[in-house]
Scaffold this motif. Structure first.
Motif, PDB file in Angstrom:
ATOM      1  N   ARG A  13       0.874  -1.220   0.104  1.00 24.76           N
ATOM      2  CA  ARG A  13      -0.059  -0.057   0.113  1.00 24.76           C
ATOM      3  C   ARG A  13       0.764   1.437   0.141  1.00 24.76           C
ATOM      4  O   ARG A  13       1.612   1.482   0.881  1.00 24.76           O
ATOM      5  N   SER A  14       0.780   1.900  -0.898  1.00 21.22           N
ATOM      6  CA  SER A  14       1.518   3.106  -1.091  1.00 21.22           C
ATOM      7  C   SER A  14       0.719   4.316  -1.751  1.00 21.22           C
ATOM      8  O   SER A  14      -0.184   4.213  -2.040  1.00 21.22           O
ATOM      9  N   THR A  15       1.687   5.375  -1.726  1.00 18.98           N
ATOM     10  CA  THR A  15       0.994   6.756  -2.443  1.00 18.98           C
ATOM     11  C   THR A  15       1.315   6.760  -3.813  1.00 18.98           C
ATOM     12  O   THR A  15       0.781   7.510  -4.350  1.00 18.98           O
ATOM     13  N   ASP A  16       1.866   5.564  -4.451  1.00 20.69           N
ATOM     14  CA  ASP A  16       2.053   5.743  -5.683  1.00 20.69           C
ATOM     15  C   ASP A  16       1.749   4.640  -6.498  1.00 20.69           C
ATOM     16  O   ASP A  16       2.110   4.033  -7.415  1.00 20.69           O
ATOM     17  N   PRO A  18      -2.341   1.980  -7.383  1.00 21.50           N
ATOM     18  CA  PRO A  18      -3.874   2.159  -6.983  1.00 21.50           C
ATOM     19  C   PRO A  18      -4.187   1.109  -6.020  1.00 21.50           C
ATOM     20  O   PRO A  18      -3.232   0.130  -5.774  1.00 21.50           O
ATOM     21  N   ARG A  19      -5.343   1.117  -5.494  1.00 23.51           N
ATOM     22  CA  ARG A  19      -5.820   0.492  -4.484  1.00 23.51           C
ATOM     23  C   ARG A  19      -6.522  -0.839  -5.131  1.00 23.51           C
ATOM     24  O   ARG A  19      -6.417  -1.939  -4.304  1.00 23.51           O
ATOM     25  N   GLU A  86       1.110   6.025 -10.912  1.00 22.75           N
ATOM     26  CA  GLU A  86       0.872   7.138 -10.376  1.00 22.75           C
ATOM     27  C   GLU A  86      -0.449   7.382  -9.817  1.00 22.75           C
ATOM     28  O   GLU A  86      -0.561   8.299  -8.859  1.00 22.75           O
ATOM     29  N   HIS A  87      -1.480   6.474 -10.270  1.00 18.54           N
ATOM     30  CA  HIS A  87      -2.726   6.578  -9.628  1.00 18.54           C
ATOM     31  C   HIS A  87      -3.146   5.932  -8.152  1.00 18.54           C
ATOM     32  O   HIS A  87      -2.653   4.832  -8.004  1.00 18.54           O
ATOM     33  N   THR A  88      -3.761   6.709  -7.345  1.00 17.44           N
ATOM     34  CA  THR A  88      -4.053   5.946  -5.987  1.00 17.44           C
ATOM     35  C   THR A  88      -5.308   5.518  -5.723  1.00 17.44           C
ATOM     36  O   THR A  88      -5.487   5.244  -4.665  1.00 17.44           O
ATOM     37  N   HIS A 110      -0.243  -6.028  -7.389  1.00 16.13           N
ATOM     38  CA  HIS A 110      -1.463  -5.022  -7.164  1.00 16.13           C
ATOM     39  C   HIS A 110      -2.563  -6.085  -6.910  1.00 16.13           C
ATOM     40  O   HIS A 110      -2.547  -7.439  -7.037  1.00 16.13           O
TER      41      HIS A 110
END
Ligand code: ADP
Ligand code: S3P
Ligand code: MG
Length: 188
Positions: A13-16, A18-19, A86-88, A110
């Motif tokens: 889980r990151s800021t960089d 997607p969930r 890039e998308h979170t 992912h």
């Protein structure tokens, strides 16, 4: 028994990234469920087809007609890579994106949900208009052949498979959220 791979544990889980990434054939509901899932998670949807159309200033169908499928696939590969980096929020990819080996590799680690559907529901949902150029000739047979060629890949890249047959997008979102929470996600 469907085998889907496990997300790398612990999922990064990151800021960089997607969930949740949604994959599956045309008509599975990736774009529609993606929007509802993003709302439920308080996140944003990034639909790679919509992003390609916005960047190109023309429809997917026109890209196929003007430049051919290989050009579209190159645009798609680059756009999916960018979205994964890039998308979170929630990322919905086009139905054929996972068939690219670089994209399949990029999905590793992912949380990937395979939205499954059979021809009966898919044909009711998408009506096979011209917006999906690969399905413009003999659409039902083309869809079935496409799904047969892709199913193993969808199952391989997915950490979760959800059957969407006969279910509303909200029902599908309920199941995704419940099952991801049960397995420690969606990266909450
Ligand atoms: N679970 C569902 N039940 C009924 N209709 C659906 C469902 N999911 C999507 N749809 C409808 O099917 C069509 C195709 O959905 P879309 O989200 O574009 O699929 P995809 O992006 O997987 O090709 C849309 O008109 C959408 O409203
Ligand atoms: O299955 C495919 O190869 C394709 C699916 C489409 O997206 P949807 O799966 O959202 O319909 C779109 O990317 C393009 O027409 C090619
Ligand atoms: Mg779509």
């Amino acid at each position: 028994m469907v085998t889907t791979r496990r997300a790398s544990a612990p999922h990064p889980r990151s800021t960089d990234g997607p969930r949740v990434v949604l994959v599956g054939p045309p008509g599975a509901g990736k774009s529609t469920v993606g929007a509802a899932l993003a709302t439920r998670l308080g996140a944003e949807l990034h639909d790679t087809d919509a992003a390609i159309e916005a960047a190109q200033g023309r429809s997917i169908s026109d890209i196929f007609v003007d430049d051919g499928e290989p050009v579209f696939r190159a645009l798609e590969r680059a756009e999916v890579a960018r979205a994964l980096a890039e998308h979170t929020g929630v990322v919905a990819v086009g139905g054929g994106a996972v068939m690219d080996p670089a994209t399949e590799a990029a999905l590793d680690g992912h949380t990937v949900v395979f939205l499954d559907v059979a021809i009966a529901d898919a044909s009711k949902r998408i009506g096979f208009d011209r917006s999906r150029p690969l399905l413009s000739v003999n659409p039902r047979a083309s869809w079935v052949a496409m799904m047969n060629a892709r199913r193993a890949t969808y199952e391989r890249v997915a950490t979760l498979r959800v059957d969407t047959a006969g279910r509303t997008p909200e029902d599908v979102v309920d199941e995704i959220v419940a099952r991801l929470e049960a397995t420690g996600g969606p990266d909450a």
